[in-house]
Design a protein around this motif. Structure first.
Motif, PDB file in Angstrom:
ATOM      1  N   PRO A 100      15.562   1.890 -13.599  1.00 11.27           N
ATOM      2  CA  PRO A 100      14.444   1.643 -13.980  1.00 11.27           C
ATOM      3  C   PRO A 100      13.355   3.109 -13.177  1.00 11.27           C
ATOM      4  O   PRO A 100      13.149   3.794 -12.655  1.00 11.27           O
ATOM      5  CB  PRO A 100      13.591   0.259 -12.844  1.00 11.27           C
ATOM      6  CG  PRO A 100      14.897   0.516 -11.863  1.00 11.27           C
ATOM      7  CD  PRO A 100      16.219   1.315 -12.372  1.00 11.27           C
ATOM      8  N   ASN A 101      11.715   2.985 -13.806  1.00 11.62           N
ATOM      9  CA  ASN A 101      10.993   3.519 -13.734  1.00 11.62           C
ATOM     10  C   ASN A 101      11.228   5.818 -14.047  1.00 11.62           C
ATOM     11  O   ASN A 101      10.649   6.177 -14.041  1.00 11.62           O
ATOM     12  CB  ASN A 101      10.701   3.951 -11.949  1.00 11.62           C
ATOM     13  CG  ASN A 101       9.827   4.685 -10.993  1.00 11.62           C
ATOM     14  OD1 ASN A 101       8.853   3.964 -11.849  1.00 11.62           O
ATOM     15  ND2 ASN A 101       9.220   5.112 -10.563  1.00 11.62           N
ATOM     16  N   LEU A 102      12.074   5.236 -14.594  1.00 16.73           N
ATOM     17  CA  LEU A 102      12.659   6.705 -15.838  1.00 16.73           C
ATOM     18  C   LEU A 102      13.119   6.968 -17.352  1.00 16.73           C
ATOM     19  O   LEU A 102      13.728   7.099 -17.779  1.00 16.73           O
ATOM     20  CB  LEU A 102      13.320   7.631 -14.999  1.00 16.73           C
ATOM     21  CG  LEU A 102      13.698   7.295 -13.859  1.00 16.73           C
ATOM     22  CD1 LEU A 102      15.089   8.589 -12.789  1.00 16.73           C
ATOM     23  CD2 LEU A 102      12.885   9.170 -13.239  1.00 16.73           C
ATOM     24  N   SER A 103      11.879   5.836 -17.515  1.00 17.13           N
ATOM     25  CA  SER A 103      12.030   5.200 -19.168  1.00 17.13           C
ATOM     26  C   SER A 103      12.243   6.323 -20.121  1.00 17.13           C
ATOM     27  O   SER A 103      12.997   6.180 -21.117  1.00 17.13           O
ATOM     28  CB  SER A 103      11.034   4.229 -19.702  1.00 17.13           C
ATOM     29  OG  SER A 103      10.028   4.205 -19.159  1.00 17.13           O
TER      30      SER A 103
ATOM     31  N   ASP B 281       2.674  -3.995  -9.963  1.00 20.18           N
ATOM     32  CA  ASP B 281       1.890  -2.966  -8.268  1.00 20.18           C
ATOM     33  C   ASP B 281       2.849  -3.682  -7.195  1.00 20.18           C
ATOM     34  O   ASP B 281       3.551  -2.868  -6.706  1.00 20.18           O
ATOM     35  CB  ASP B 281       0.447  -4.210  -7.845  1.00 20.18           C
ATOM     36  CG  ASP B 281      -0.551  -3.501  -8.510  1.00 20.18           C
ATOM     37  OD1 ASP B 281      -0.359  -2.588  -9.196  1.00 20.18           O
ATOM     38  OD2 ASP B 281      -1.924  -4.035  -8.239  1.00 20.18           O
ATOM     39  N   ALA B 282       3.815  -4.687  -7.024  1.00 21.47           N
ATOM     40  CA  ALA B 282       4.576  -4.688  -5.820  1.00 21.47           C
ATOM     41  C   ALA B 282       5.751  -3.600  -6.511  1.00 21.47           C
ATOM     42  O   ALA B 282       6.099  -3.356  -5.670  1.00 21.47           O
ATOM     43  CB  ALA B 282       5.117  -6.505  -5.943  1.00 21.47           C
ATOM     44  N   TYR B 283       6.203  -4.720  -7.613  1.00 20.02           N
ATOM     45  CA  TYR B 283       7.696  -3.466  -8.517  1.00 20.02           C
ATOM     46  C   TYR B 283       7.379  -1.569  -8.316  1.00 20.02           C
ATOM     47  O   TYR B 283       7.956  -1.199  -7.878  1.00 20.02           O
ATOM     48  CB  TYR B 283       7.438  -3.893  -8.992  1.00 20.02           C
ATOM     49  CG  TYR B 283       9.089  -3.621 -10.155  1.00 20.02           C
ATOM     50  CD1 TYR B 283      10.380  -3.954  -9.975  1.00 20.02           C
ATOM     51  CD2 TYR B 283       8.817  -2.210 -10.954  1.00 20.02           C
ATOM     52  CE1 TYR B 283      11.699  -3.808 -10.497  1.00 20.02           C
ATOM     53  CE2 TYR B 283      10.123  -2.315 -11.680  1.00 20.02           C
ATOM     54  CZ  TYR B 283      11.476  -2.725 -11.378  1.00 20.02           C
ATOM     55  OH  TYR B 283      13.020  -2.322 -11.869  1.00 20.02           O
ATOM     56  N   ARG B 284       6.127  -1.468  -8.950  1.00 18.49           N
ATOM     57  CA  ARG B 284       5.628  -0.590  -8.888  1.00 18.49           C
ATOM     58  C   ARG B 284       6.350   0.500  -7.327  1.00 18.49           C
ATOM     59  O   ARG B 284       6.232   1.432  -7.260  1.00 18.49           O
ATOM     60  CB  ARG B 284       4.478   0.399  -9.245  1.00 18.49           C
ATOM     61  CG  ARG B 284       4.393   1.767  -9.424  1.00 18.49           C
ATOM     62  CD  ARG B 284       2.422   1.714 -10.327  1.00 18.49           C
ATOM     63  NE  ARG B 284       1.675   0.679 -10.366  1.00 18.49           N
ATOM     64  CZ  ARG B 284       1.737   0.481 -10.457  1.00 18.49           C
ATOM     65  NH1 ARG B 284       0.842   0.038  -8.953  1.00 18.49           N
ATOM     66  NH2 ARG B 284       0.326  -0.469 -11.552  1.00 18.49           N
TER      67      ARG B 284
ATOM     68  N   LYS C  33      18.669  -4.196  -7.254  1.00 16.89           N
ATOM     69  CA  LYS C  33      18.958  -4.344  -5.385  1.00 16.89           C
ATOM     70  C   LYS C  33      18.668  -2.899  -4.977  1.00 16.89           C
ATOM     71  O   LYS C  33      18.231  -2.651  -4.392  1.00 16.89           O
ATOM     72  CB  LYS C  33      20.422  -4.368  -4.784  1.00 16.89           C
ATOM     73  CG  LYS C  33      20.018  -4.565  -3.638  1.00 16.89           C
ATOM     74  CD  LYS C  33      22.069  -4.680  -2.836  1.00 16.89           C
ATOM     75  CE  LYS C  33      22.024  -4.170  -0.935  1.00 16.89           C
ATOM     76  NZ  LYS C  33      23.125  -5.114  -0.886  1.00 16.89           N
ATOM     77  N   SER C  34      18.626  -2.160  -5.627  1.00 14.35           N
ATOM     78  CA  SER C  34      18.167  -0.606  -5.068  1.00 14.35           C
ATOM     79  C   SER C  34      16.855  -0.277  -5.021  1.00 14.35           C
ATOM     80  O   SER C  34      15.504   0.331  -4.187  1.00 14.35           O
ATOM     81  CB  SER C  34      19.166   0.639  -6.289  1.00 14.35           C
ATOM     82  OG  SER C  34      18.202   0.304  -7.286  1.00 14.35           O
ATOM     83  N   VAL C  35      15.761  -0.918  -5.930  1.00 10.52           N
ATOM     84  CA  VAL C  35      14.244  -1.213  -6.162  1.00 10.52           C
ATOM     85  C   VAL C  35      14.106  -2.027  -5.125  1.00 10.52           C
ATOM     86  O   VAL C  35      12.952  -1.878  -4.550  1.00 10.52           O
ATOM     87  CB  VAL C  35      14.499  -0.946  -7.157  1.00 10.52           C
ATOM     88  CG1 VAL C  35      12.685  -1.429  -7.630  1.00 10.52           C
ATOM     89  CG2 VAL C  35      14.702  -0.542  -8.332  1.00 10.52           C
TER      90      VAL C  35
END
Length: 268
Positions: free
Chosen positions: A138-141, A196-199, A262-264
């Motif tokens: 995630p965060n690197l799409s 917001d929370a996930y970011r 889990k890493s996120v």
């Protein structure tokens, strides 16, 4: 006879470390940079101007290159950068530019050198990809997508070039201490409240990867072995846990997915 090695993006990061290391080992090294005038005086190897996003620059560079060398043994595709951010919040234009550099820039430089390698009936093309070109964190799409594209292109290309005795290799590092993460372009507009929370968690997980990164000399060593002919595999993941990550993805996908999630969620 010492090999001549061309390294794109050789003014910083992996490219600079590799160029210095190979120069010290006695290789004839040519590096590239968009602004070589800023760095050339400080470097022991030749640095030529090249912007992989610009077709005219690639043409000029190719013409200039063979005024300095008569024979090219190895091309190391290293130039590139990273876009981070939630996929839905990242503009298509930013994603398109990521592909323009990481995928199309790499392809166009490689294509420009095909005629020389074919005439020689010999050569080696090493491309620095990323472990995210084999998985999808995630965060690197868009970064992940660009590296998947690079993997697919060269995976096919290796068969076409085999008849000309041209080797094709990929290096897929995990996080290493270079300027890649610190120079990443992150989405700052188009924020969606639902994320917001996930970011916050995802950015923390990405930052942890950067902070806990390994010594990049490991990657330099892996590339050197490929150039020296000590390894010949197409795919070469480098770094801690790469073997376990890829094993879980193939043979225990649920466990792999849970570990990514889990890493996120556990990031602080």
């Amino acid at each position: 006879m010492k090999k001549t090695v061309l390294i794109t993006g050789a003014s910083s990061g992996f490219g600079l470390m590799l160029a210095k290391s190979l120069h010290q080992q006695g290789f004839d090294v040519i590096g590239t940079s968009r602004t070589p005038e800023k760095y050339a005086a400080q470097l022991p190897f030749k640095l030529l101007a090249l912007d992989v996003d610009n077709d005219a620059s690639i043409k000029r560079f190719t013409e200039t290159l063979f005024q300095h060398i008569k024979h090219l043994d190895v091309l190391v595709n290293n130039a590139g950068y990273m876009v981070t951010g939630i996929a839905e919040e990242t503009s298509v234009e930013l994603g398109r530019q990521q592909f323009e550099t990481n995928f199309w820039g790499t392809v166009k430089v490689t294509n420009a050198l095909f005629p020389y390698f074919r005439r020689q009936k010999q050569g080696q093309i090493i491309t620095i990809s990323s472990i995210v070109g084999l998985i999808g964190p995630p965060n690197l799409s868009f970064y992940s997508a660009s590296k998947h594209a690079v993997q697919g292109y060269f995976k096919s290309l290796r068969f076409e070039l085999d008849q000309f005795n041209i080797k094709v290799n990929m290096i897929e590092p995990v996080w290493f201490k270079t300027n890649l993460g610190h120079n990443a372009i992150s989405t700052t507009t188009n924020r969606i409240a639902d994320y917001d929370a996930y970011r916050t968690k995802a950015n923390a997980a990405t930052q942890k990867g950067i902070d806990d990164a390994e010594d990049p000399s490991i990657v330099v060593g892996a590339i050197s072995k490929l150039i020296e002919g000590k390894k010949s595999k197409f795919s070469n993941p480098v770094g801690k846990m790469t073997g376990m990550i890829l094993f879980l993805q193939s043979y225990a996908p649920k466990l792999f997915e849970n570990s990514i999630l889990k890493s996120v969620t556990s990031a602080k």
